[in-house]
Write a protein that holds these residues in place. Structure first.
Motif, mmCIF file in Angstrom:
data_model
loop_
_atom_site.group_PDB
_atom_site.id
_atom_site.type_symbol
_atom_site.label_atom_id
_atom_site.label_comp_id
_atom_site.label_asym_id
_atom_site.label_seq_id
_atom_site.Cartn_x
_atom_site.Cartn_y
_atom_site.Cartn_z
ATOM 1 N N THR A 53 -9.097 -1.946 -0.104
ATOM 2 C CA THR A 53 -9.524 -0.778 -0.882
ATOM 3 C C THR A 53 -10.829 -0.989 -1.648
ATOM 4 O O THR A 53 -11.234 -0.131 -2.428
ATOM 5 N N ARG A 85 -4.241 4.862 -2.477
ATOM 6 C CA ARG A 85 -3.283 3.818 -2.825
ATOM 7 C C ARG A 85 -2.565 4.142 -4.126
ATOM 8 O O ARG A 85 -3.050 4.924 -4.957
ATOM 9 N N LEU A 177 -1.639 3.483 1.033
ATOM 10 C CA LEU A 177 -1.220 2.125 0.681
ATOM 11 C C LEU A 177 -0.314 2.199 -0.541
ATOM 12 O O LEU A 177 -0.717 2.732 -1.581
#
Length: 259
Positions: A53, A85, A177
């Protein structure tokens, strides 16, 4: 299940001084899959997420998203590409309402600039209206519509986690995520979360990569699993194979005493 690669890491490695936190990580997520990364504490799981990320820049190796190299990009640039995420520690705006939390996430896709928003240009007003409609529809789809005016801090823990996932979904990701989504949950909340994650995969047509310590949840929802220990991959495969792998059992339970 489609086999088009959406995420691929190639020999992903990161060192902090003399410590190698993750070494030669090769993970791939295919379109529509739920893939888990598991391992004991300190195995390098969250460090891997941080490289994917853009929080950390890898020392070596590459991160490919939809075939394009993304390591070196900032977290906000990676989010714009379609990766969202959540975090192990819930990061909601606790004093804001459920709806306001989701509206904030919608701003990632805003096209109008701050000036047009301030002076209420027609384009900006249309965008605001669309964001409100999108947010209300999303809350309906994740079962939070009736709580839209409730402050986030007043929600039960399991619903706070659901709201955090909804906020990530508001950015319209193709890859989500999840960092230990079941952390701190009781068995009932964990069971509901398991069903919820499976449901959003289908409903939002997304791929999911998760870190999780709750083994039953991992085994129930994952298509494939990677196991890390001290930054290295020690096993990978379908849940049934990973669960019975001697290296995995040893990593979690340690060596048995002889004699």
């Amino acid at each position: 299940m489609a086999d088009a690669n959406i995420l691929k890491t190639e020999n992903l490695t990161i060192r902090f001084g003399g410590l190698t936190a993750v070494e030669n990580l090769n993970v791939d997520v295919n379109k529509g899959e739920i893939v888990a990364i598991i391992g004991p504490n300190g195995a390098g799981k969250t460090t891997a997420f941080n490289m994917i990320t853009g929080v950390y820049r890898p020392t070596e190796g590459d991160v490919l998203f939809e075939g394009n190299k993304i390591n070196g990009k900032r977290p906000d640039q990676i989010a714009h590409l379609g990766i969202a995420r959540t975090f192990q520690n819930i990061r909601l705006f606790k004093e804001l309402t459920v709806l306001e939390n989701v509206l904030i996430a919608n701003h990632l896709r805003v096209k109008s600039n701050i000036i047009s928003s301030v002076i209420r240009m027609p384009g900006a007003r249309r965008e605001e209206k669309q964001m409100l409609e999108n947010s209300l529809e999303l809350l309906k789809e994740v079962g939070l519509a009736e709580l839209k005016d409730e402050k986030a801090q007043n929600l039960p823990y399991g619903l706070q986690r659901r709201l955090e996932i909804a906020r990530a979904l508001a950015t319209k990701p193709t890859l989500l995520l999840l960092d230990e989504p079941a952390a701190g949950m009781n068995p009932k909340e964990t069971e509901e979360l398991s069903e919820f994650i499976t449901e959003i995969r289908e409903k939002f047509d997304i791929s999911i990569l998760l870190i999780e310590h709750h083994m039953q949840l991992v085994m129930d929802i994952s298509d494939r699993i990677y196991v890390l220990e001290y930054g290295k991959t020690i096993a990978k495969g379908i849940p049934e194979d990973v669960q019975s792998d001697p290296k995995v059992i040893k990593a979690y339970l340690g060596e048995e005493d002889e004699g």
